[in-house]
Design a protein around this motif. Structure first.
Motif, PDB file in Angstrom:
ATOM      1  N   SER A 240       8.252  13.217   7.310  1.00 59.98           N
ATOM      2  CA  SER A 240       9.140  12.229   7.677  1.00 59.98           C
ATOM      3  C   SER A 240       8.555  11.621   9.242  1.00 59.98           C
ATOM      4  N   SER A 241       8.062  12.312   9.902  1.00 60.73           N
ATOM      5  CA  SER A 241       7.568  11.651  11.350  1.00 60.73           C
ATOM      6  C   SER A 241       6.489  10.847  11.285  1.00 60.73           C
ATOM      7  N   LEU A 242       5.431  11.167  10.167  1.00 59.87           N
ATOM      8  CA  LEU A 242       4.573  10.270   9.776  1.00 59.87           C
ATOM      9  C   LEU A 242       5.086   8.872   9.116  1.00 59.87           C
ATOM     10  N   SER A 243       5.845   8.891   8.139  1.00 60.51           N
ATOM     11  CA  SER A 243       6.541   8.031   7.660  1.00 60.51           C
ATOM     12  C   SER A 243       7.252   7.003   8.495  1.00 60.51           C
ATOM     13  N   ASP A 244       7.939   7.857   9.492  1.00 60.23           N
ATOM     14  CA  ASP A 244       8.759   7.013  10.473  1.00 60.23           C
ATOM     15  C   ASP A 244       8.112   6.087  11.169  1.00 60.23           C
ATOM     16  N   ASP A 245       6.670   6.450  11.718  1.00 59.72           N
ATOM     17  CA  ASP A 245       5.954   5.773  12.665  1.00 59.72           C
ATOM     18  C   ASP A 245       5.491   4.629  11.598  1.00 59.72           C
ATOM     19  N   ILE A 246       5.181   4.892  10.487  1.00 54.20           N
ATOM     20  CA  ILE A 246       4.656   3.665   9.724  1.00 54.20           C
ATOM     21  C   ILE A 246       6.023   2.638   9.458  1.00 54.20           C
ATOM     22  N   ILE A 247       6.944   3.218   9.029  1.00 53.03           N
ATOM     23  CA  ILE A 247       8.111   2.331   8.808  1.00 53.03           C
ATOM     24  C   ILE A 247       8.348   1.431  10.008  1.00 53.03           C
ATOM     25  N   ASN A 248       8.521   2.155  11.191  1.00 55.70           N
ATOM     26  CA  ASN A 248       8.451   1.474  12.300  1.00 55.70           C
ATOM     27  C   ASN A 248       7.565   0.401  12.874  1.00 55.70           C
TER      28      ASN A 248
ATOM     29  N   LEU B  29       3.154   1.115   2.287  1.00 53.21           N
ATOM     30  CA  LEU B  29       2.664   2.098   1.271  1.00 53.21           C
ATOM     31  C   LEU B  29       1.434   2.842   1.861  1.00 53.21           C
ATOM     32  N   PRO B  30       0.346   2.356   2.160  1.00 50.73           N
ATOM     33  CA  PRO B  30      -0.932   2.758   2.432  1.00 50.73           C
ATOM     34  C   PRO B  30      -0.678   4.052   3.398  1.00 50.73           C
ATOM     35  N   GLY B  31      -0.141   3.636   4.598  1.00 50.20           N
ATOM     36  CA  GLY B  31       0.392   4.563   5.603  1.00 50.20           C
ATOM     37  C   GLY B  31       1.105   5.727   4.931  1.00 50.20           C
ATOM     38  N   ILE B  32       2.035   5.687   3.907  1.00 50.43           N
ATOM     39  CA  ILE B  32       2.981   6.768   3.475  1.00 50.43           C
ATOM     40  C   ILE B  32       1.874   7.462   2.464  1.00 50.43           C
TER      41      ILE B  32
ATOM     42  N   LEU C 249      -7.376   8.951   5.468  1.00 52.19           N
ATOM     43  CA  LEU C 249      -7.826   8.115   6.761  1.00 52.19           C
ATOM     44  C   LEU C 249      -8.612   6.648   5.847  1.00 52.19           C
ATOM     45  N   TRP C 250      -9.229   6.813   4.775  1.00 48.13           N
ATOM     46  CA  TRP C 250      -9.861   5.592   4.246  1.00 48.13           C
ATOM     47  C   TRP C 250      -8.647   4.921   3.723  1.00 48.13           C
ATOM     48  N   ILE C 251      -7.830   5.396   2.908  1.00 46.51           N
ATOM     49  CA  ILE C 251      -6.662   4.623   2.430  1.00 46.51           C
ATOM     50  C   ILE C 251      -5.833   3.715   3.433  1.00 46.51           C
ATOM     51  N   VAL C 252      -5.621   4.412   4.451  1.00 44.90           N
ATOM     52  CA  VAL C 252      -4.979   4.025   5.451  1.00 44.90           C
ATOM     53  C   VAL C 252      -5.841   2.724   6.152  1.00 44.90           C
ATOM     54  N   ARG C 253      -6.965   3.156   6.256  1.00 47.21           N
ATOM     55  CA  ARG C 253      -8.039   1.765   6.952  1.00 47.21           C
ATOM     56  C   ARG C 253      -8.130   0.964   5.916  1.00 47.21           C
ATOM     57  N   ARG C 254      -8.364   0.993   4.480  1.00 46.84           N
ATOM     58  CA  ARG C 254      -8.654   0.167   3.887  1.00 46.84           C
ATOM     59  C   ARG C 254      -7.751  -0.818   3.300  1.00 46.84           C
ATOM     60  N   TYR C 255      -6.222  -0.315   3.223  1.00 44.95           N
ATOM     61  CA  TYR C 255      -5.211  -1.050   2.617  1.00 44.95           C
ATOM     62  C   TYR C 255      -4.187  -1.512   3.854  1.00 44.95           C
ATOM     63  N   ARG C 256      -4.628  -1.017   4.969  1.00 50.78           N
ATOM     64  CA  ARG C 256      -3.443  -1.418   6.220  1.00 50.78           C
ATOM     65  C   ARG C 256      -3.416  -2.833   6.302  1.00 50.78           C
ATOM     66  N   GLU C 257      -2.163  -3.425   6.416  1.00 48.50           N
ATOM     67  CA  GLU C 257      -2.047  -4.791   6.870  1.00 48.50           C
ATOM     68  C   GLU C 257      -1.964  -4.937   8.254  1.00 48.50           C
TER      69      GLU C 257
END
Lengths: 490, 444
Positions: free
Chosen positions: A351-359, A389-392, A479-487
């Motif tokens: 929840s805290s990781l998703s929270d950061d990403i959603i915000n 999504l990538p962050g989640i 980490l790779w997914i987050v970096r690769r697909y992050r907008e």
């Protein structure tokens, strides 16, 4: 403790060096600090650091290397005849070390050195047992002689170490004291020294990783010498037996690990994700200020607490209310128990990781969606979650890596019996069955009396390495997914 | 709203919800409900967890005591009669047990207690009692020959009876206690010789053996944990701060720096048990440090805490605005002076908060300590540092684990009690961290 005195002596020399260096600089400048290159204290620090660094460095190096050299020399002293049937040079050496330790204990209690030297090995063994140093095997004269040699050499080298370390300290003192005069660039020298220390501290991270990998790699190599790797990776049965003939296949453990992690994620991901969405998109300020810290408390609770919770509350409850009435078995430690409790543990993580990403999703996306007439939930489902999504996914992978490496919950909640593939599929997929994991087996193979030459002990290192590789892979993938697909929103 | 006309019945807009809209609105409500359920589930889990631990563990802080007048018979305790503690030490605890038995018999007679089928009334008292009495007598030899009132710890089953863990029914099936003994305990309570009260010994006494849960305590574990925290603080704080300063203020952007960064973020995610393997292989087998010693535990926990401290320290270093650095450099300070005289003190509160949180994490860590032998049964308090760092000790969370592995259900109560102690320590540490943050945090 002479070592304590040695360190105190070095510290005293360093303090002396500080005062002397500062004084010498001031004298060379004729008592006028303005004529010095650096502030007076830097001259003091320069001398103090030149005393400390070589002396302490030598001390640490000596402490690491000395046992090796002594060991190697004393091992050579043991005649082949002294190594009994079924024993090995390594085992005899550990007896020797133990006897040497016992000799120190006896002397510390006031026993006369000549008396001890004159004693027969049997009498000496009894003496030692009386002061709490017990030996596994009867002491032979060869062991006694080797132990005496071991102690004599250790003591001798210790004395030399004291001399060498003090000499290094004094040498540093003399050298840097001579260098000190008013034109000496003391500040630059000291700052360079400090910079190297800072770098050294940063290198601890690399050393730790190196230590982890090397320690496991060596022992794993030893394991695969004693046990074929094909059977470890491809076998289907886990049945360690310290008398030999063990079956040590990773598959049942890996299955247990993944199954429990899966249940944990099935609990944690929906709850964590929905909680994060609700708290960031819907909740009133009051609910948020109450619920958010409460969920974060879950993250601060040590895993042993979750383990105990699984053991005394969740396990019996699941057994009495679900497993027994439904006829799934009557074990209170089960995949379900461990998975459920581990899921609770992972809720704040998700929840805290998703929270950061959603915000982090910009407000303009939301406003655009509302402007097109979407409801709040449609906006979340069709705009925010896809954008985040990538962050989640990254967060879920990190949670999975946590679940796979978790130890205490499974030790207390999942049981010790490995999944039995030869009992049919029903036994293996029953979530109310006790099942064990990689981490549980690392703990059970490495606690208690361990013999570092048997595959039953060494297998723990192979399991540890596997665990390390799996969790590392998941982390890197996340980490790779987050970096690769992050907008990147501007 | 513009389409509201005065006088007419209040119409909320012109939109008549058709089936599709109703469906969408219902789905909106449902979605919202899922969210609320998720949050409440998480909160309920927390509350359930905490109440279950507190309910199970509160009993550990209470203990039943039995008072007896014991005649310290000189003929049994000091045969030579010269009150020499060295000679008296030859009488083992077995020599003291009959005294308790006699005292029990005389207490029964004096209070006129008659219980049908009462067998072995001295079993009401902990097996540890004779050892405790022996310690008292050896410390005060002049007591021999006198009759003195001793307060003994009651046996775990009797203690459990007053905490609801043992009942008359369960005693019927239990080989360690009989219903008659429980009735006898009730009679003693009526006579004012038995009472249940707060149990400080739980905090201070060392661990006890398998069948003496009533005298087991957390003393050695708390001391061991404290020593380890000292080591972690003494090593992780300077190393962590130094590493952060290097990375944040001095490191050139090169491959080495990248490698360090990758390693730190990776170490933060390595399973804790792997650090235990590291400790076993490197610190114990390779360097040769003793097993079960706080020094090894401290070193392992230091390595685990480092990433936490480095990450928080770097965050508080970056929070110090560049203008501070520029001002210091502008008046002639060197880079090093700028950092140590200005940036570091300003980042201090943040570093302290991070350190306390890191320590709290380390305090609750169990798995790596299992591998380095801290599960050992230790009854001796380690001596003062630095020697104490090398002597066997246990740690709070490991003691919890240890107690869960024992058969007697009284140890489950003790384990939950130990968890309460652990959680109180964690709560205090986190509260300090929050207060520090509130009090000293600066927004630039």
């Amino acid at each position: 403790m002479p070592t304590t005195w040695l360190i105190l002596a070095i510290a005293a020399l360093a303090a002396l060096g500080f005062v002397a260096g500062r004084a010498r600089a001031m004298t060379s400048a004729g008592g006028d600090a303005r004529r010095l290159h650096s502030l007076p204290a830097y001259y003091g620090w320069n001398v103090a650091l030149t005393v400390l660094t070589p002396a302490l460095g030598l001390f640490v190096l000596w402490m690491l290397v000395q046992p090796f050299l002594v060991d190697r020399h004393v091992t050579g002293l043991i005649p082949d005849s002294a190594i009994g049937q079924g024993s090995s040079r390594g085992l005899v050496m550990s007896d020797v070390r133990r006897v040497a330790e016992g000799l120190s204990v006896l002397e510390a209690r006031g026993a006369d050195a000549d008396d001890i030297a004159a004693m027969t090995p049997e009498a000496l063994q009894d003496e030692m047992a009386a002061v709490g140093v017990a030996l596994g095997t009867p002491m032979t004269p060869a062991v006694k002689a080797a132990a005496e040699a071991y102690r004599a050499e250790t003591d001798g080298w210790r004395t030399w170490m004291g001399v060498a370390v003090l000499a290094a300290a004094l040498g540093g003192l003399a050298l840097s004291w001579r260098m000190t005069d008013k034109d000496f660039r003391a500040r630059n020298t000291v700052e360079r020294g400090i910079l190297f220390m800072l770098l050294g501290a940063a290198l601890v991270a690399i050393l730790t990783t190196l230590g982890i990998v090397l320690s496991m790699l060596f022992e794993t190599a030893n394991f695969f010498e004693a046990y074929p790797w094909q059977k470890f990776f491809l076998g289907t049965n886990w049945a360690p037996d310290f008398r030999g003939n063990s079956e040590l296949a990773i598959l049942p453990l890996l299955w247990g690990t993944l199954y429990i992690s899966l249940i944990a994620l099935l609990v944690a991901v929906p709850i964590g994700l929905f909680a994060a969405i609700y708290l960031s998109e819907y909740a009133t300020k009051r609910v948020r200020t109450l619920a958010k810290p409460a969920i974060e408390i879950l993250a601060g609770i040590p895993t042993i607490v979750y383990g105990l919770f699984a053991l005394i509350t969740v396990g019996p409850m699941l057994r009495d209310w679900l497993a027994q009435p439904l006829g799934f078995g009557n074990s209170s430690s089960s995949v379900m128990t461990a998975g459920l409790v581990m899921g609770i543990m992972l809720i704040p993580f998700v929840s805290s990781l998703s929270d950061d990403i959603i915000n982090a999703v910009p407000q303009s996306l939301r406003d655009g969606s509302y402007g097109l007439g979407a409801t709040q939930s449609e906006t979340i489902k069709q705009v925010i979650v896809p954008a985040a999504l990538p962050g989640i996914v990254g967060a879920i992978l990190l949670a999975a890596s946590r679940a796979i490496g978790e130890t205490m919950i499974v030790v207390l909640g999942a049981g010790a019996a490995a999944a039995q593939f030869n009992q049919g599929l029903g036994e293996v997929v029953n979530p109310f069955q006790a099942m064990t994991t990689i981490t549980v087996k690392i703990v059970s193979q490495l606690t208690g009396d361990t013999d570092f030459s048997s595959p039953e002990t060494l297998v723990a290192f192979a399991l540890g390495l596997t665990l390390f590789v799996i969790t590392l892979g998941l982390n890197v993938l996340a980490l790779w997914i987050v970096r690769r697909y992050r907008e990147q929103y501007e | 709203m513009t389409d509201m006309t005065a006088g007419a019945a209040p119409v909320r807009g012109t939109l008549v919800a058709d089936a599709h809209t109703r469906k969408r609105n219902a789905s909106e409500k449902r979605f919202r409900l899922y969210g609320a359920i998720a949050v409440s589930l998480a909160v309920i889990a927390l509350v359930f967890l905490l109440t279950s631990i507190v309910r199970n563990g509160a009993g550990a802080f209470m203990q039943t005591y039995i008072s007896l007048d014991v005649t310290l018979d000189a003929a049994k305790l000091d045969k030579s009669g010269n009150r020499n503690p060295v000679e008296m030490a030859k009488v083992t605890t077995f020599g003291y047990a009959p005294l308790i038995k006699d005292a029990m018999a005389s207490t029964i007679a004096a209070n006129g207690i008659e219980i049908e089928g009462l067998d072995k009334p001295e079993d009401l008292i902990s097996k540890e009692a004779s050892a405790q009495m022996r310690d008292v007598v050896l410390a005060n030899p002049e007591l021999v020959g006198e009759t003195r009132r001793f307060e003994f710890v009651a046996d775990g089953r009797i203690d459990g009876y007053y905490k609801g863990r043992v009942t008359m029914q369960s005693a019927e099936r239990d080989s360690n206690v009989t219903p008659a003994q429980l009735r006898f305990a009730d009679a003693l309570k009526e006579a004012g010789l038995l009472e249940t009260r707060f149990n400080w010994n739980f905090i201070t006494w060392p661990d006890a053996s398998e069948n003496r849960p009533e005298v087991s305590g957390l003393g050695v574990a708390i001391l061991g944990s404290f020593y380890m925290m000292l080591i972690v603080l003494g090593l992780a704080l300077p190393i962590g701060v130094a590493a952060s300063i290097y990375l944040e203020e001095f490191a050139p952007r090169n491959r080495l720096t990248d490698l360090i960064e990758v390693n730190i973020s990776n170490l933060a995610a390595v399973p804790s048990i792997v650090f235990g393997i590291l400790g076993l292989a490197i610190f114990i087998n390779f360097v040769g440090l003793p097993q079960s010693a706080p020094i090894v535990g401290g070193l392992v926990l230091t390595l685990m805490t480092l990433p936490t401290i480095i990450i928080t320290t770097r965050a508080s270093l970056t929070a110090v605005p560049p203008s501070i650095r520029e001002a210091a450099l502008g008046v002639g300070a060197s880079k090093m002076q700028t950092v140590f005289h200005h940036v570091l003190p300003l980042a201090g509160p943040g570093i302290m908060t991070g350190t306390i949180i890191g320590l709290a994490q380390a305090l609750g860590e169990t798995a790596p300590l299992l591998l380095i032998g801290m599960v050992a049964f230790v009854r001796e308090y380690p001596s003062a540092p630095p020697e104490g760092f090398f002597e066997p000790a246990t740690a709070l969370p490991v003691q919890v684990f240890n107690w869960t592995q024992r058969a007697d259900p009284a140890f489950i109560e003790r384990a939950s009690g130990a968890i309460i102690v652990l959680l109180v320590f964690l709560f205090i540490m986190n509260a300090i961290a929050v207060v520090l943050r509130r009090r000293f945090e600066r927004r630039w």
